[in-house]
Design an enzyme around this catalytic site. Sequence first.
Site, PDB file in Angstrom:
ATOM      1  N   CYS A  45     -24.167  -4.117   9.988  1.00  0.00           N
ATOM      2  CA  CYS A  45     -24.441  -3.713  11.363  1.00  0.00           C
ATOM      3  C   CYS A  45     -24.720  -2.217  11.474  1.00  0.00           C
ATOM      4  O   CYS A  45     -25.409  -1.769  12.387  1.00  0.00           O
ATOM      5  CB  CYS A  45     -23.286  -4.116  12.277  1.00  0.00           C
ATOM      6  N   CYS A  61     -19.507  -4.353  15.915  1.00  0.00           N
ATOM      7  CA  CYS A  61     -19.049  -4.506  14.537  1.00  0.00           C
ATOM      8  C   CYS A  61     -19.251  -3.218  13.741  1.00  0.00           C
ATOM      9  O   CYS A  61     -20.254  -2.532  13.893  1.00  0.00           O
ATOM     10  CB  CYS A  61     -19.810  -5.650  13.876  1.00  0.00           C
ATOM     11  N   GLY A  95      -4.082 -31.133   2.258  1.00  0.00           N
ATOM     12  CA  GLY A  95      -4.589 -32.378   2.826  1.00  0.00           C
ATOM     13  C   GLY A  95      -4.807 -32.352   4.315  1.00  0.00           C
ATOM     14  O   GLY A  95      -4.689 -33.364   4.977  1.00  0.00           O
ATOM     15  N   ASP A 127      -6.838 -22.076  -7.257  1.00  0.00           N
ATOM     16  CA  ASP A 127      -6.333 -23.400  -6.905  1.00  0.00           C
ATOM     17  C   ASP A 127      -6.038 -24.152  -8.198  1.00  0.00           C
ATOM     18  O   ASP A 127      -6.274 -23.650  -9.296  1.00  0.00           O
ATOM     19  CB  ASP A 127      -7.311 -24.144  -5.987  1.00  0.00           C
ATOM     20  N   SER A 128      -5.519 -25.358  -8.096  1.00  0.00           N
ATOM     21  CA  SER A 128      -5.049 -26.060  -9.290  1.00  0.00           C
ATOM     22  C   SER A 128      -6.157 -26.877  -9.943  1.00  0.00           C
ATOM     23  O   SER A 128      -6.004 -27.339 -11.063  1.00  0.00           O
ATOM     24  CB  SER A 128      -3.918 -27.002  -8.904  1.00  0.00           C
ATOM     25  N   GLY A 129      -7.239 -27.073  -9.235  1.00  0.00           N
ATOM     26  CA  GLY A 129      -8.293 -27.962  -9.728  1.00  0.00           C
ATOM     27  C   GLY A 129      -8.149 -29.364  -9.188  1.00  0.00           C
ATOM     28  O   GLY A 129      -9.069 -30.179  -9.289  1.00  0.00           O
ATOM     29  N   GLY A 130      -7.007 -29.665  -8.607  1.00  0.00           N
ATOM     30  CA  GLY A 130      -6.755 -31.022  -8.137  1.00  0.00           C
ATOM     31  C   GLY A 130      -7.722 -31.460  -7.048  1.00  0.00           C
ATOM     32  O   GLY A 130      -8.245 -32.569  -7.083  1.00  0.00           O
ATOM     33  N   ASP A 140      -1.426 -30.970  -7.512  1.00  0.00           N
ATOM     34  CA  ASP A 140      -0.853 -32.009  -6.651  1.00  0.00           C
ATOM     35  C   ASP A 140      -1.809 -33.184  -6.635  1.00  0.00           C
ATOM     36  O   ASP A 140      -2.953 -33.066  -7.056  1.00  0.00           O
ATOM     37  CB  ASP A 140      -0.659 -31.490  -5.227  1.00  0.00           C
ATOM     38  N   GLN A 167       2.345 -32.236   0.854  1.00  0.00           N
ATOM     39  CA  GLN A 167       1.428 -33.319   1.212  1.00  0.00           C
ATOM     40  C   GLN A 167       2.118 -34.240   2.209  1.00  0.00           C
ATOM     41  O   GLN A 167       3.138 -33.886   2.778  1.00  0.00           O
ATOM     42  CB  GLN A 167       1.016 -34.085  -0.055  1.00  0.00           C
ATOM     43  N   CYS A 227     -19.268  -3.171  10.364  1.00  0.00           N
ATOM     44  CA  CYS A 227     -19.565  -3.531   8.982  1.00  0.00           C
ATOM     45  C   CYS A 227     -20.819  -2.810   8.485  1.00  0.00           C
ATOM     46  O   CYS A 227     -21.624  -2.329   9.280  1.00  0.00           O
ATOM     47  CB  CYS A 227     -19.717  -5.044   8.839  1.00  0.00           C
TER      48      CYS A 227
END
Length: 681
Positions: free
Chosen positions: A312, A307, A219, A96-99, A150, A192, A309
């Site tokens: 399990c 499941c 957002g 992500d951008s850190g915003g 953003d 946004q 996995c």
Amino acid sequence: MTGSRLNFRLEARAAGSGARAASFSTAHNEVHTPLFMPVGTQATVKAQMTQTLEDSGSQMLLANTYHLLLRPGPEVFRRIGGIHGFMSWKRAVLTDSGGYQIFSLPHSRAMSEEGAVFQSYIDGRTILLSPEVSIETQAAIGSDVMMALDQCIPSTADESVARAALGITQRWARRSLAARGESLQSLFAIVQGALFPELRRESAAGLCELPFDGFAIGGLAVGEAKSEREDLCEFTAGLLPENKPRYLMGVGTPLDMLEAVHRGVDMFDCIIPTQFAQRGAAFTSRGHLQIRRGVYKFEDSPLDPACACPTCARYSRAYLHHLAKTGESLGWQLLGQHNLYFYHQLMRDIRASILEDRFLALYREKREFLHASDVDHPTLRARPPRKKSRALGDFEVHVAWEGFSSIRQISSGEIMHSRTAPMDEARGLYVDQSGLALRLRLEDRERADTAAPLVVWDVGLGAAANAMAAIACYEQAAAAGPVRPMKIVSFENDLDALRLALSLEHEFPYLRHAGPAGILAEGTWLSRHHEGLSWVLLHGDFLETMTAAPAAPDLIFYDMFSAKSSGDPWKLQTFRAILEACSGRAAELYTYTCSTANRAALLAAGFYVAKGRSAGDKVETTIALTPEAFGAAPRDRHEWLASDWLRKWNRSAAKFPSEMHTDQQPDFERVILGHRQFQDS
Ligand SMILES: [Zn+2]
């Protein structure tokens, strides 16, 4: 280089839905959508090894630029050679951008056109996060997909704040692209616009002009009501290009993702699978459960029998219960791996259903189930009383001992759909019995764009179960083949029942659809998936609004409260007005009542009346046909009221309408005894 660096291929679109299946290529692997990305905030998905992530089927991880910028810092990545080698992860990474983190800091940040200045929570340093710094950091981290910085605002922000954020986000998007330069890393922009469709449209239009490799819907994870989010998600997804991936940031639960896929989203990230695991919660094919509960102490079976996995395959519920009770970190790790596997398996199931064009069926099945808690060990503890939110106006939520919720009118004590779950009764009594699916199907020579619409009057909208059952029927029929348009006209004088049910959508899962919120907000709703499907709400007294109906009915679902709570709907004059409103059409009315008085009133008004199938606690229901419908229907299609009913009516204490003056009674009696329906029998 301008084209997409991801070589995005749209492989299939589901009929009757926005759902899509696609693949794209990163520098590290081929990625298939719909895609869930586990969150690796600190270059680690909490309590998971990269090996176990691979075993769970993770294709791509999300890492947080904000945290990695502060620690270990971009210099470490530059020297070591990027996040893949650093954390020993061979598949794709999105940063992500850190915003988002900066804008959710409660204080110590300052915003300008240049960027956001904030103080490190680690050493107090002042740091500028600009679009360029964000891209440089993401470049050092070496992610496959970067996000443009953003200006995040809460989805509930007002319009002027949202508009200002839009301008900055657009200018930062250009700066991010310039900063990326010739790097082979992909770059997504973030649409946004808070909850304002016009702003969302502007934001998407501005960003889509730029050569981004994909788009995120930003957002939309906090602050807004779920139905608002789903509506706006669908709207925004529809603004984005077909040939680029669409990413809904920070969402969500399995049900949220299912709903968003249906609305056209391809990618998700969320901390829920590992965060829930830390708290002892697991998602299973038998509902979600809390492993700390005592009921699992002696259970020698896997967490989820369905499941595949690694958790399990090896460990029992009893062991996981023990680990959770003792706070052992292995418990967190094992539950986390299972939850991630569950998320990925859901995405794989959804993808397969889209590729095989049976997504809508899967969607319906999963939607009813994904919110359920452990069906084998239901929690018996009473819900905490939340009096205020469980009642609205004259209505309250009633939970039947069978477990489903209905709406009760407080003043009359009457419950809508009292003995069967609302949708079951709506389907059985109204949708199936009226043969709606068959009526929607087009004849061989007919065309959908010229066929006359089927008009359904939904009299007594209530909590919209009947209308939603009709809509579900339409969507299913439309997925199977060409159908005629359908127009639903709902009548209701008190919308609180629907408002209340909508506010408790976990208890009324059939309302998770854009329609109910749409008609409440606008009074009308047009399906975005089906051109022919529309819904209008006439708010007010039925007799008064009836004349304002945009079209005469073919079918009437008559679901008003019974006579003891409201007299008018069952009066002779009301039925006369309905017959008149049918204006010579072959229309059929379906209703839950089988009372002798109500049937007599229908006959006296000029309808032909038959017995309907049993529903809920009613042994019989009622079907009434206009003379034109009676003339057109094969005589043996219905079980018509006959001489035995006449005898019963003659003996009945409710032979005449209670409001009828005694000197009108002979006329009424003559009309019933002389009704053509009884002449042949
Ligand atoms: Zn499992």
